[in-house]
Scaffold this motif. Structure first.
Motif, PDB file in Angstrom:
ATOM      1  N   ALA A   1     -49.302  -9.697 -24.003  1.00  0.00           N
ATOM      2  CA  ALA A   1     -47.965  -9.152 -23.719  1.00  0.00           C
ATOM      3  C   ALA A   1     -47.914  -8.540 -22.322  1.00  0.00           C
ATOM      4  N   MET A   2     -48.960  -7.796 -21.949  1.00  0.00           N
ATOM      5  CA  MET A   2     -49.005  -7.137 -20.649  1.00  0.00           C
ATOM      6  C   MET A   2     -49.024  -8.181 -19.531  1.00  0.00           C
ATOM      7  N   ALA A   3     -49.800  -9.240 -19.719  1.00  0.00           N
ATOM      8  CA  ALA A   3     -49.878 -10.301 -18.708  1.00  0.00           C
ATOM      9  C   ALA A   3     -48.533 -11.016 -18.568  1.00  0.00           C
ATOM     10  N   LEU A   4     -47.914 -11.344 -19.697  1.00  0.00           N
ATOM     11  CA  LEU A   4     -46.630 -12.053 -19.651  1.00  0.00           C
ATOM     12  C   LEU A   4     -45.543 -11.173 -19.022  1.00  0.00           C
ATOM     13  N   TYR A   5     -45.518  -9.898 -19.402  1.00  0.00           N
ATOM     14  CA  TYR A   5     -44.508  -8.982 -18.852  1.00  0.00           C
ATOM     15  C   TYR A   5     -44.629  -8.900 -17.333  1.00  0.00           C
ATOM     16  N   THR A   6     -45.877  -8.883 -16.848  1.00  0.00           N
ATOM     17  CA  THR A   6     -46.100  -8.808 -15.396  1.00  0.00           C
ATOM     18  C   THR A   6     -45.393  -9.960 -14.671  1.00  0.00           C
ATOM     19  N   GLY A   7     -45.527 -11.157 -15.210  1.00  0.00           N
ATOM     20  CA  GLY A   7     -44.853 -12.302 -14.586  1.00  0.00           C
ATOM     21  C   GLY A   7     -43.347 -12.214 -14.696  1.00  0.00           C
ATOM     22  N   LEU A   8     -42.857 -11.809 -15.860  1.00  0.00           N
ATOM     23  CA  LEU A   8     -41.402 -11.740 -16.089  1.00  0.00           C
ATOM     24  C   LEU A   8     -40.758 -10.692 -15.175  1.00  0.00           C
ATOM     25  N   VAL A   9     -41.377  -9.530 -15.056  1.00  0.00           N
ATOM     26  CA  VAL A   9     -40.745  -8.445 -14.285  1.00  0.00           C
ATOM     27  C   VAL A   9     -40.868  -8.667 -12.779  1.00  0.00           C
ATOM     28  N   THR A  10     -41.976  -9.280 -12.333  1.00  0.00           N
ATOM     29  CA  THR A  10     -42.130  -9.470 -10.883  1.00  0.00           C
ATOM     30  C   THR A  10     -41.329 -10.675 -10.390  1.00  0.00           C
ATOM     31  N   ASP A  11     -41.336 -11.772 -11.144  1.00  0.00           N
ATOM     32  CA  ASP A  11     -40.659 -12.974 -10.647  1.00  0.00           C
ATOM     33  C   ASP A  11     -39.131 -12.859 -10.682  1.00  0.00           C
ATOM     34  N   THR A  12     -38.605 -11.882 -11.422  1.00  0.00           N
ATOM     35  CA  THR A  12     -37.155 -11.701 -11.472  1.00  0.00           C
ATOM     36  C   THR A  12     -36.720 -10.486 -10.635  1.00  0.00           C
ATOM     37  N   GLY A  13     -37.669  -9.888  -9.869  1.00  0.00           N
ATOM     38  CA  GLY A  13     -37.319  -8.694  -9.085  1.00  0.00           C
ATOM     39  C   GLY A  13     -36.779  -7.598  -9.993  1.00  0.00           C
ATOM     40  N   LYS A  14     -37.596  -7.193 -10.961  1.00  0.00           N
ATOM     41  CA  LYS A  14     -37.190  -6.190 -11.962  1.00  0.00           C
ATOM     42  C   LYS A  14     -35.901  -6.588 -12.680  1.00  0.00           C
ATOM     43  N   PHE A  15     -35.791  -7.846 -13.023  1.00  0.00           N
ATOM     44  CA  PHE A  15     -34.641  -8.366 -13.802  1.00  0.00           C
ATOM     45  C   PHE A  15     -33.312  -8.226 -13.063  1.00  0.00           C
ATOM     46  N   GLN A  16     -33.372  -8.209 -11.714  1.00  0.00           N
ATOM     47  CA  GLN A  16     -32.135  -8.058 -10.937  1.00  0.00           C
ATOM     48  C   GLN A  16     -31.717  -9.363 -10.262  1.00  0.00           C
ATOM     49  N   GLN A  17     -32.636 -10.337 -10.154  1.00  0.00           N
ATOM     50  CA  GLN A  17     -32.299 -11.562  -9.431  1.00  0.00           C
ATOM     51  C   GLN A  17     -31.573 -12.578 -10.307  1.00  0.00           C
ATOM     52  N   GLU A  18     -31.052 -13.600  -9.637  1.00  0.00           N
ATOM     53  CA  GLU A  18     -30.261 -14.636 -10.323  1.00  0.00           C
ATOM     54  C   GLU A  18     -31.031 -15.379 -11.409  1.00  0.00           C
ATOM     55  N   ASN A  19     -32.355 -15.456 -11.257  1.00  0.00           N
ATOM     56  CA  ASN A  19     -33.140 -16.201 -12.251  1.00  0.00           C
ATOM     57  C   ASN A  19     -33.432 -15.400 -13.524  1.00  0.00           C
ATOM     58  N   THR A  20     -32.818 -14.210 -13.655  1.00  0.00           N
ATOM     59  CA  THR A  20     -33.006 -13.416 -14.876  1.00  0.00           C
ATOM     60  C   THR A  20     -32.188 -14.029 -16.008  1.00  0.00           C
ATOM     61  N   THR A  21     -32.859 -14.782 -16.858  1.00  0.00           N
ATOM     62  CA  THR A  21     -32.164 -15.448 -17.957  1.00  0.00           C
ATOM     63  C   THR A  21     -32.070 -14.533 -19.174  1.00  0.00           C
ATOM     64  N   ALA A  22     -31.127 -14.873 -20.052  1.00  0.00           N
ATOM     65  CA  ALA A  22     -31.018 -14.154 -21.324  1.00  0.00           C
ATOM     66  C   ALA A  22     -32.328 -14.307 -22.098  1.00  0.00           C
ATOM     67  N   GLU A  23     -32.907 -15.501 -22.032  1.00  0.00           N
ATOM     68  CA  GLU A  23     -34.144 -15.771 -22.758  1.00  0.00           C
ATOM     69  C   GLU A  23     -35.267 -14.862 -22.272  1.00  0.00           C
ATOM     70  N   CYS A  24     -35.338 -14.671 -20.957  1.00  0.00           N
ATOM     71  CA  CYS A  24     -36.355 -13.796 -20.366  1.00  0.00           C
ATOM     72  C   CYS A  24     -36.232 -12.380 -20.937  1.00  0.00           C
ATOM     73  N   LEU A  25     -35.008 -11.863 -21.029  1.00  0.00           N
ATOM     74  CA  LEU A  25     -34.809 -10.500 -21.552  1.00  0.00           C
ATOM     75  C   LEU A  25     -35.123 -10.430 -23.045  1.00  0.00           C
ATOM     76  N   ARG A  26     -34.816 -11.516 -23.768  1.00  0.00           N
ATOM     77  CA  ARG A  26     -35.147 -11.524 -25.207  1.00  0.00           C
ATOM     78  C   ARG A  26     -36.658 -11.515 -25.418  1.00  0.00           C
ATOM     79  N   ILE A  27     -37.372 -12.188 -24.527  1.00  0.00           N
ATOM     80  CA  ILE A  27     -38.841 -12.177 -24.630  1.00  0.00           C
ATOM     81  C   ILE A  27     -39.360 -10.751 -24.399  1.00  0.00           C
ATOM     82  N   VAL A  28     -38.833 -10.082 -23.365  1.00  0.00           N
ATOM     83  CA  VAL A  28     -39.286  -8.707 -23.094  1.00  0.00           C
ATOM     84  C   VAL A  28     -38.957  -7.806 -24.288  1.00  0.00           C
ATOM     85  N   ALA A  29     -37.769  -7.999 -24.870  1.00  0.00           N
ATOM     86  CA  ALA A  29     -37.390  -7.222 -26.061  1.00  0.00           C
ATOM     87  C   ALA A  29     -38.420  -7.430 -27.167  1.00  0.00           C
TER      88      ALA A  29
END
Lengths: 331, 331
Positions: B156-184
């Motif tokens: 979980a920690m490894a996956l979260y690292t990729g999700l949060v960094t590649d989306t610029g803390k979930f602020q960039q255009e590539n922040t998908t609904a699916e990405c946020l559901r995974i973090v949830a």
């Protein structure tokens, strides 16, 4: 949803259905969650064709949130109203007066109190309070869904503003799974979160970035890197053309250093020989204790006060006081 | 899940089940998504008691991601290996060599290519590519779920690292609904996202913040605020004790000003009379075109190049070139 939650939402639904006029307000010096929650709820009521839906704010919207004012029915900036309403919906307020005493309880028949803060006086006729929620916008979302609202783009934009600001871009401890699921749903509904986030967070001026540069150059570490200080002498405002409102958030830069437990930010004020001190702490320090002797306010991890003296004198005073803390705790 | 996606995941599952030894690598100069994806997948395979699971990286981990190296089976930093493997899982790479040519295709029986970039050469025996995914970690999550993995805290920690960094803390255009559901879901599983986020993002030093302060003071606007420039002369490194790696992210401060469409960051290099230029643009400018004459690299909204001259000369050259652009576009 818990039975108790369903019960209060059912009662809120009843009051809203029978009310014709609404007063809505969040706390004074409004932030993204306050404004987002009031606008989302107000917009929904307006779309229900309620006769009168007025949103008030004691102080104007911060500049970076002005884009939200386009959402009907808008926000009236006022220090009081003498109108009467069927129902007041008070958002993000730990007590009734916290919204700036714009209205008296005697001017409304019902009070709906919606808040996510830990300490909340249940001052409402109905109180929908959940300190485990990320934000008041999370609670407003639950409420609107229960009321059968269709979350249109305006409502989504207002709710997202509260969710993203109150959680520090979803990085703080109060970022719940539920909060992220709500944002996912808003994205599914078509909300362009990147565009809204750009409006909220990318609102710096040349002067404010120059101010940040100047203040960062004053950064010093003390007590083996556990304490950071930042300074803002009067002349920085003159050099950069920036104003006090541009200092917001600067203090948090101190906490970007992993060893830092406590940040102190000293800045000159308009009043001669009065220094404003802002404090932030990570986990160990209770900064509300440090500002007590100066009649300061705040809570465990964020507090502030005003102290007589020059920046150098006040800084010296605080560092000495903290030295005592380190001696006691044997840090 | 689409039928085509299910088909490729079914084939991936078959290859993984029959393979005993694995080579995993992301791209050279690894970032959070590269490292997170490789560690999450590698950790899962190790827990499946596969005989040999080796994760390689052409370059060391960035300092702020070193905390991840505690996740078994760890990362070997190497420029090549002569070992043979049943299966290579290549993450975040648009072509096979992008992982730094650590291994040759002849040393592995199967290649699984997992990537979320728009341009990807399907070099794998199997290619699990989805440019609509927020990150490679989102794809690894889907893959691991399909393979029946239990997402433990390390994964979980490894996956979260990729999700949060590649989306610029979930602020960039590539922040998908699916990405946020995974973090949830990761939060539901017990991941303390605030703590991990603190490890990733709160890793500044006194010197790096002083460097930021100095560079911000050089910020200038041009062409009615549409272009911002930042400068880092050699002496800033000496004053602050910071190093080149501490310049990362500074260029983005230019884009915090709403009028700015293009940011240029000029910095002295170790090579006498060679200036490194980094460029970022919001929407209108294709900065990859601006660096072409200097053999630069990058893409539409982020590019860089090295140019002979002093900072003042190179800045002048670029501002003139851009003047031509404004004339053509009548800005």
């Amino acid at each position: 949803m818990k039975a108790s939650e369903r019960k209060v939402l059912t009662r809120i639904k009843k009051i809203i259905n029978k009310s014709k006029s609404f007063f809505l307000a969040g706390h004074e010096k409004p932030d993204g969650d306050t404004i987002g929650a009031a606008l989302a709820f107000g917009h929904f009521l307006a779309r229900m064709r309620k006769k009168k839906v007025d949103i008030y704010s004691r102080h104007p919207l911060p500049k970076n949130l002005e884009f939200l004012s386009g959402i009907l029915p808008g926000i009236k900036v006022a220090s009081f109203t003498d109108k009467n309403y069927d129902t007041a919906i008070i958002l993000e307020c730990s007590n009734f007066g916290r919204m700036g005493n714009i209205i008296k309880p005697s001017q409304v028949k019902n009070i709906i109190n919606i808040d996510h803060h830990t300490i909340n006086n249940p001052f409402g006729t109905l109180n929908y309070i959940n300190p485990r929620a990320s934000s008041s916008c999370e609670l407003v979302y639950q409420c609107l869904k229960f009321l059968g609202a269709r979350i249109n783009q305006d409502i989504a934009m207002a709710l997202y503003t509260g969710l993203v600001t109150d959680t520090g871009k979803f990085q703080q401890e109060n970022t719940t799974a539920e909060c992220l699921r709500i944002v996912a749903e808003l994205i599914d509904g078509g909300l362009d979160t990147a565009r809204v986030s750009q409006k909220i967070f990318q609102q710096q001026s040349l002067g404010s970035l120059h101010l940040l540069g100047n203040v960062l150059k004053t950064l010093q570490l003390h007590y083996h890197g556990q304490v950071a200080t930042l300074e803002l002498p009067e002349r920085f405002y003159q050099i950069t053309g920036a104003a006090e409102e541009n200092t917001e958030g600067i203090i948090n830069y101190g906490l970007l250093i992993p060893t830092v437990e406590l940040v102190l930010f000293f800045r000159d004020t308009e009043r001669q020989n009065i220094v404003k001190v802002s404090l932030r702490s990570r986990t160990r320090f209770d900064v509300s204790q440090l500002v007590k002797p100066y009649d300061g306010g705040g809570h465990r991890h964020a507090a502030g006060c005003s102290v007589a003296g020059t920046i150098a004198e006040v800084k010296q005073k605080f560092l000495q006081e903290i030295a005592g803390y380190f001696r006691r705790k044997k840090c």
